[in-house]
Design a protein around this motif. Structure first.
Motif, short mmCIF file in Angstrom:
data_model
loop_
_atom_site.label_atom_id
_atom_site.label_comp_id
_atom_site.label_asym_id
_atom_site.label_seq_id
_atom_site.Cartn_x
_atom_site.Cartn_y
_atom_site.Cartn_z
N GLY A 57 12.09 26.00 52.56
CA GLY A 57 12.25 25.28 51.42
C GLY A 57 11.96 23.74 51.58
O GLY A 57 11.74 23.05 50.71
N ILE A 58 11.75 23.30 52.76
CA ILE A 58 11.27 21.97 53.03
C ILE A 58 9.82 21.87 53.35
O ILE A 58 9.05 22.71 53.31
N ARG A 59 9.30 20.54 53.45
CA ARG A 59 7.77 20.35 53.63
C ARG A 59 7.82 20.28 55.37
O ARG A 59 8.16 19.27 55.94
N LEU A 90 16.26 34.10 49.34
CA LEU A 90 15.53 33.50 48.06
C LEU A 90 16.16 32.42 47.46
O LEU A 90 15.77 31.39 46.97
N ALA A 91 17.41 32.61 47.32
CA ALA A 91 18.28 31.68 46.86
C ALA A 91 18.61 30.23 47.72
O ALA A 91 18.39 29.12 47.35
N VAL A 92 18.65 30.55 49.00
CA VAL A 92 18.34 29.39 49.93
C VAL A 92 17.28 28.48 49.73
O VAL A 92 17.08 27.28 49.75
N GLN A 93 16.17 29.06 49.81
CA GLN A 93 14.73 28.59 49.80
C GLN A 93 14.68 27.77 48.46
O GLN A 93 14.32 26.80 48.36
N GLN A 94 15.09 28.38 47.57
CA GLN A 94 14.95 27.85 46.03
C GLN A 94 15.72 26.66 46.11
O GLN A 94 15.35 25.67 45.48
#
Ligand SMILES: Cc1ncc(C[n+]2csc(CCOP(=O)(O)OP(=O)(O)O)c2C)c(N)n1
Ligand SMILES: [Mg+2]
Length: 372
Positions: A77-79, A235-239
């Motif tokens: 989820g981060i760069r 998917l929820a954590v990444q979003q």
């Protein structure tokens, strides 16, 4: 939609892997497969390292089994390599997910010569300068004030980097945690504080840790938003992580995110989990049944992206052989000798360290004589 202070954790996938009503998934089939692969790497890394621990080839290990979706969701989820991470000792899944090489992690865990820290850190406390993953500390919540400081510097310098600071549920009772979150809040510092709430702090259950109704609610006291996500839904954590870091990059201040998950393995090799003294086997079994990898697999199958038994076995073999060759390389490089204690800090050794060096050297020489 991601909302602050919800009653229920935000999720895109229900526990049985079906899509929640009204939810939509933005990941491509290739990205879903990568998430599955990353989580499998973390799971198998645990298996292999536990074996090495039992063989006496390393001395400390803290499993992330059951928490793969939280750690890979954060990493993805981060760069990666751009944003800075102040993690804690259980975060090897984040390290793997942002691309810290398996060889580097294994060398650290084995205290080998090829370890970038040259064996100076406690095993299983890695760091990576190139991936901006700050060396973990064993002292609970130690990382929170310096993470707030780094985020303050990012705001001051006007960079588009943000800081991610992770910790367990137990860490939220430490003074450092409160000082760091408060400092970031009053300075509008772009720090994403993430609690990997695995519901236990060694043998202390989360309901004995705090009288607050949740962890994310604590954000209210500092005047910042608190979010709550199902930490077994990658998917929820990444979003959530990607949305919140984008908000901070656009000028937003700090945020607290709680990921609800569960540690299915032991705390480390030094707790009483095997003796079954502090939690029931039924509890562990019920969370093993909510496996984050299986949840994603079920969703993928519903999208025509089924992972077959053969493919799974081939992937596990591939990961094991990568780890085996990393172990072999680390062990072949040998262990750093005593001289490294005196290196990499001073250009010219101060007199008291010179004296200690000479003293140790004399002892080493005497020891060698004695064994002849
Ligand atoms: C300041 C400090 N106090 C106590 C300890 C001993 N200790 C090590 S891990 C741990 C539990 C931490 O639990 P949590 O923050 O929930 O993280 P988890 O291990 O569950 O991921 C404790 C109390 C420590 N390392 N540092
Ligand atoms: Mg915990």
């Amino acid at each position: 939609m991601l909302e602050a202070f919800p009653a229920e954790p935000y999720r895109l996938l229900a526990e049985d892997g079906t899509l929640m009503a009204g939810a939509s998934v933005t990941q491509s089939p290739a990205q879903l497969r990568e998430l599955w692969q990353d989580m499998t790497v973390v799971r198998e890394f645990d298996r292999k390292l536990i074996t090495l621990l039992r063989q006496g080839r390393t001395t400390f290990y803290a499993q992330a089994s059951g928490m793969e979706a939280t750690q890979i969701g954060i990493a993805r989820g981060i760069r990666a390599g751009h944003d800075w991470i102040w993690g804690y000792y259980r975060d090897h899944g984040i390290a793997l997910g942002i691309g810290v090489p398996i060889e580097e992690l294994v060398a650290q865990m084995l205290g080998a010569n090829t370890d970038p820290n040259r064996g100076r850190q406690m095993p299983h406390h890695p760091g990576s300068r190139s991936r901006r993953f700050v060396s973990s500390s064993s002292s609970i919540a130690n990382q929170v004030p310096p993470a707030a400081g780094m985020a303050m510097a990012q705001r001051y310098l006007g960079t588009d980097e943000v800081t991610i600071c992770t910790f367990g549920d137990g860490a939220t009772s430490e003074g450092d945690w409160h000082a760091g979150v408060n400092m970031a809040a009053v300075n509008d510092a772009p720090c994403l504080f993430i609690c990997e709430n695995n519901q236990w702090a060694i043998s202390t259950a989360v309901h004995h840790q705090t009288r607050s109704e949740s962890i994310h609610i604590k954000a209210r006291a500092y005047g910042i938003p608190g979010y709550y996500v199902d930490g077994n839904d990658v998917l929820a954590v990444q979003q959530a992580v990607s949305t919140l870091t984008d908000q901070m990059r656009a000028g937003g201040g700090p945020v607290l995110l709680e990921c609800l998950t569960y540690r299915v393995g032991s705390h480390s090799n030094a707790d009483a989990d095997a003796e079954k003294t502090y939690r029931s086997r039924d509890e562990v079994k019920s969370w093993t049944g909510r496996d984050p990898i299986v949840r994603l697999e079920r969703f993928m199958a519903s999208q025509g992206l089924e992972i077959g038994a053969e493919e799974r076995a081939a992937e596990v073999t591939r990961i094991h052989s990568l780890i085996d060759s990393a172990v072999q390389k680390a062990e072949e490089s040998g262990q750093p000798d005593w001289r490294i204690m005196f290196e990499d800090v001073y250009g010219d050794l101060p007199v008291h360290l010179r004296w200690q060096y000479d003293h140790l050297r004399a002892e080493q020489l005497a020891g060698q004589e004695g064994t002849r």
